[in-house]
Design a protein around this motif. Structure first.
Motif, PDB file in Angstrom:
ATOM      1  N   ALA A  14       0.831  -1.205   0.000  1.00 23.46           N
ATOM      2  CA  ALA A  14       0.000   0.000   0.000  1.00 23.46           C
ATOM      3  C   ALA A  14       0.864   1.252   0.000  1.00 23.46           C
ATOM      4  N   ARG A  17       2.376   1.626  -3.600  1.00 21.35           N
ATOM      5  CA  ARG A  17       1.439   1.815  -4.719  1.00 21.35           C
ATOM      6  C   ARG A  17       0.368   2.866  -4.478  1.00 21.35           C
ATOM      7  N   LEU A  18      -0.046   3.042  -3.222  1.00 19.90           N
ATOM      8  CA  LEU A  18      -1.182   3.912  -2.943  1.00 19.90           C
ATOM      9  C   LEU A  18      -0.828   5.098  -2.047  1.00 19.90           C
ATOM     10  N   VAL A  81      -6.471  -3.939  -0.589  1.00 26.29           N
ATOM     11  CA  VAL A  81      -5.376  -3.160  -1.191  1.00 26.29           C
ATOM     12  C   VAL A  81      -5.151  -3.613  -2.620  1.00 26.29           C
ATOM     13  N   VAL A  82      -5.070  -4.928  -2.804  1.00 23.23           N
ATOM     14  CA  VAL A  82      -4.860  -5.490  -4.146  1.00 23.23           C
ATOM     15  C   VAL A  82      -6.017  -5.101  -5.067  1.00 23.23           C
ATOM     16  N   ILE A  85      -5.722  -1.489  -6.177  1.00 21.96           N
ATOM     17  CA  ILE A  85      -4.628  -1.327  -7.152  1.00 21.96           C
ATOM     18  C   ILE A  85      -5.076  -1.821  -8.520  1.00 21.96           C
ATOM     19  N   ASP A  88      -7.452   0.724 -10.004  1.00 25.85           N
ATOM     20  CA  ASP A  88      -6.753   1.919 -10.486  1.00 25.85           C
ATOM     21  C   ASP A  88      -5.979   1.658 -11.771  1.00 25.85           C
ATOM     22  N   LYS A  89      -5.399   0.468 -11.895  1.00 22.19           N
ATOM     23  CA  LYS A  89      -4.575   0.143 -13.071  1.00 22.19           C
ATOM     24  C   LYS A  89      -5.400  -0.265 -14.284  1.00 22.19           C
TER      25      LYS A  89
END
Length: 144
Positions: A14, A17-18, A81-82, A85, A88-89
């Protein structure tokens, strides 16, 4: 305690990436949930609660709670979290990512628990993930 410890590796993911703000809010959320799970069993009891109502209520309340945490740029760690991500991707909704992960988990659970228990848990997870999938989009309100 186990939930808190299991989430520790996800904080690094996290953070990378975040961002630190997301990670801090997630750490606060996980810590609060871990603490509440120790306190609430002594504070709440049900004289009667049907299994279908319990599954649907769990799914709805947890889905709304997670939606609030997501909209305030946090999570309860782990697969959340995954899922964020991936959303977002790729644009593939976080609720659907979580639902796919849950499907794998429930398939494994079939080998460990009786079918009725797995089925009621699955109902709760489906309600939870549908609420997130329908309502959570990054282009909607996100608090800072």
């Amino acid at each position: 305690v186990v939930f808190f410890i299991i989430n520790l590796p996800f904080y690094m993911l996290a953070w990378l990436r975040l961002g630190p703000q997301f990670t801090a809010k997630s750490l606060i959320s996980v810590t609060a949930l871990s603490g509440l799970t120790l306190i609430l069993p002594d504070q709440i009891s049900f004289a009667q609660l049907s299994t279908p109502m319990a599954a649907i209520t769990f799914g709805a309340l947890t889905g709304v709670g997670l939606l609030v945490i997501f909209r305030h740029n946090g999570s309860l760690g782990g697969l959340g979290v995954v899922a964020l991500i991936v959303q977002d991707k790729t644009g593939f909704r976080a609720g659907y990512v979580q639902l796919c992960a849950d499907a794998v988990i429930f398939c494994v659970a079939l080998f460990l628990f009786p079918l009725p228990i797995v089925a009621w848990s699955l109902l709760g997870a489906v309600v939870l993930n549908i609420i997130i999938a329908i309502n959570h989009r990054r282009d909607r309100y996100i608090a800072t």
